[in-house]
Scaffold this active site. Structure first.
Site, PDB file in Angstrom:
ATOM      1  N   HIS A  60       0.926  -1.303  -0.131  1.00  0.00           N
ATOM      2  CA  HIS A  60      -0.177   0.076  -0.157  1.00  0.00           C
ATOM      3  C   HIS A  60       0.702   1.112   0.063  1.00  0.00           C
ATOM      4  O   HIS A  60       0.841   1.877  -0.890  1.00  0.00           O
ATOM      5  CB  HIS A  60      -1.073   0.115   1.177  1.00  0.00           C
ATOM      6  CG  HIS A  60      -2.006   0.948   0.897  1.00  0.00           C
ATOM      7  ND1 HIS A  60      -1.835   2.338   1.612  1.00  0.00           N
ATOM      8  CD2 HIS A  60      -3.392   1.025   0.521  1.00  0.00           C
ATOM      9  CE1 HIS A  60      -2.992   3.027   1.273  1.00  0.00           C
ATOM     10  NE2 HIS A  60      -3.793   2.244   0.684  1.00  0.00           N
ATOM     11  N   GLU A  67       0.788   3.598  -3.448  1.00  0.00           N
ATOM     12  CA  GLU A  67       0.751   4.967  -2.778  1.00  0.00           C
ATOM     13  C   GLU A  67       2.036   5.994  -2.445  1.00  0.00           C
ATOM     14  O   GLU A  67       2.052   7.174  -2.225  1.00  0.00           O
ATOM     15  CB  GLU A  67      -0.314   5.168  -1.809  1.00  0.00           C
ATOM     16  CG  GLU A  67      -1.623   5.003  -2.392  1.00  0.00           C
ATOM     17  CD  GLU A  67      -2.741   5.213  -1.453  1.00  0.00           C
ATOM     18  OE1 GLU A  67      -2.665   5.658  -0.281  1.00  0.00           O
ATOM     19  OE2 GLU A  67      -3.981   4.845  -1.987  1.00  0.00           O
ATOM     20  N   VAL A  83      -5.790  -8.095   2.453  1.00  0.00           N
ATOM     21  CA  VAL A  83      -6.711  -8.566   1.648  1.00  0.00           C
ATOM     22  C   VAL A  83      -6.552  -8.199   0.200  1.00  0.00           C
ATOM     23  O   VAL A  83      -5.894  -7.183  -0.164  1.00  0.00           O
ATOM     24  CB  VAL A  83      -8.188  -8.079   2.182  1.00  0.00           C
ATOM     25  CG1 VAL A  83      -8.373  -8.270   3.451  1.00  0.00           C
ATOM     26  CG2 VAL A  83      -8.342  -6.620   1.969  1.00  0.00           C
ATOM     27  N   HIS A 132      -7.604  -2.251  -4.109  1.00  0.00           N
ATOM     28  CA  HIS A 132      -6.308  -2.012  -4.760  1.00  0.00           C
ATOM     29  C   HIS A 132      -5.937  -3.077  -5.524  1.00  0.00           C
ATOM     30  O   HIS A 132      -5.184  -2.808  -6.826  1.00  0.00           O
ATOM     31  CB  HIS A 132      -5.105  -1.458  -3.927  1.00  0.00           C
ATOM     32  CG  HIS A 132      -5.445  -0.215  -2.935  1.00  0.00           C
ATOM     33  ND1 HIS A 132      -5.377   0.960  -3.920  1.00  0.00           N
ATOM     34  CD2 HIS A 132      -5.552   0.214  -1.694  1.00  0.00           C
ATOM     35  CE1 HIS A 132      -5.529   1.883  -3.116  1.00  0.00           C
ATOM     36  NE2 HIS A 132      -5.424   1.432  -1.577  1.00  0.00           N
TER      37      HIS A 132
HETATM   38 CO    CO Z   1      -5.405   3.000  -0.105  1.00  0.00          CO
END
Ligand code: CO
Length: 327
Positions: free
Chosen positions: A209, A240, A268, A272
């Site tokens: 992430h 990100e 999970v 994304h």
């Molecule tokens: Co996000």
């Protein structure tokens, strides 16, 4: 030649230890009433004390204790992912501690509102779960996040739970997945094991992430650790933050793998993974890799679906329970 002669710390070591100690006291992580560390060993001993100590609540006298587990996840709106990853983790917690009730909280208000609106499914936030446990007579809470890093979500979760500190006898926090060196090593091995069929000439690209929090450095560290552990064809980037797809492309252009396998490095395989990673849009990772001429296949399996990752979270929960049980 006495064997017990400790080496005098250098002036520089002393100064560095003192500055780090003062900084940690300033942030409230260490108590300034601790003896001032004079060398690295003493500083390390002081740092040990930061290790998630239980938070003591109000006065409890002889009231009977009732301990419970609160499993905190970010959440997902994809049912399959919820069952395969989040519920599987909660089941493992319950199996490891069959005498303790397991409560659930999700930190994403957006996902909780969406599920309530679209499926009529109500899932507690941290505050609601604390209220629920209080109503059920729980006195001692073991909070185990399924978060990957000690980032923004985890900090906020702790702040929300600690608002209830006085209502409980104790609150003890288990650590996120990637906290210690040993955690990182075990996760590297878990991923390598999961993709043991990967050929030398192929590459595995993992989508983490990423966060604006300083904890983000763990992603670049882990990317390095894969290579250092004998898996030069496993790459970790983030959607990100750094390392981004640009950094990954630089590595892949050099390596020219015959095939790229894409998989999420998130608990999970949710939004994304399905959209930013495997989606058909121009800027999805799959699309960008294909545009570079790579043949790409996607594995929509979250880390929470790896038994070894779940067991590592159980281990963190067990550590938290050990601290709580000493009270
Ligand atoms: Co996000």
């Amino acid at each position: 030649m006495g064997e017990n002669v400790t080496q005098e710390p250098s002036r520089r070591e002393q100064t560095a230890c003192l500055r780090i100690f003062e900084c940690l006291c300033g942030k409230g992580l260490l108590s300034s009433s601790l003896p001032v560390p004079r060398n690295l060993e003493e500083l390390e001993a002081a740092l040990e004390q930061i290790q998630e100590r239980p938070y003591r609540g109000g006065a409890w006298g002889n009231k009977e204790r009732k301990q419970a587990i609160l499993a905190v996840s970010f959440g997902t709106s994809f049912e399959e992912a919820r069952v395969a990853a989040i519920e599987a983790i909660e089941k493992d917690f319950a199996a490891a501690f069959p005498e303790l009730p397991v409560y659930r909280a999700w930190t994403s208000g957006m996902i909780r509102r969406k599920l309530l609106r679209t499926e009529g499914l109500a899932i507690d936030g941290v505050t609601e779960a604390m209220e629920r446990m209080l109503r059920d007579g729980v006195t001692d809470v073991l909070v185990q996040p399924t978060h990957i890093v000690n980032g923004v979500e985890n900090d906020q979760m702790k702040a929300d739970a600690l608002a209830w500190q006085e209502s409980f006898r104790s609150l003890t926090f288990g650590t996120p997945l990637l906290t210690s060196q040993e955690d990182c090593r075990l996760v590297v091995e878990a991923v390598a094991e999961e993709f043991s069929g990967l050929k030398k000439e192929e590459a595995l690209v993992l989508m983490g992430h990423g966060t604006t929090h300083y904890a983000n450095s763990v992603y670049a560290a882990l990317d390095y650790q894969f290579k250092d552990s004998g898996y030069p064809n496993i790459h970790l980037g983030t959607v990100e933050a750094y390392p981004s797809m640009e950094s990954l492309l630089n590595q892949l252009r050099e390596a020219r793998p015959s095939r790229v396998v894409l998989a999420p490095f998130m608990i999970v395989a949710g939004d994304h993974a399905r959209n930013d990673m495997a989606g058909e849009e121009e800027d999805s990772w799959k699309h960008r890799l294909e545009k570079e001429g790579f043949s790409v296949s996607c594995v929509l399996k979250g880390l929470g679906e790896y038994p070894a990752v779940r067991q590592l979270l159980v281990r963190h929960l067990r550590d938290a329970k050990g601290q709580a049980d000493e009270l």
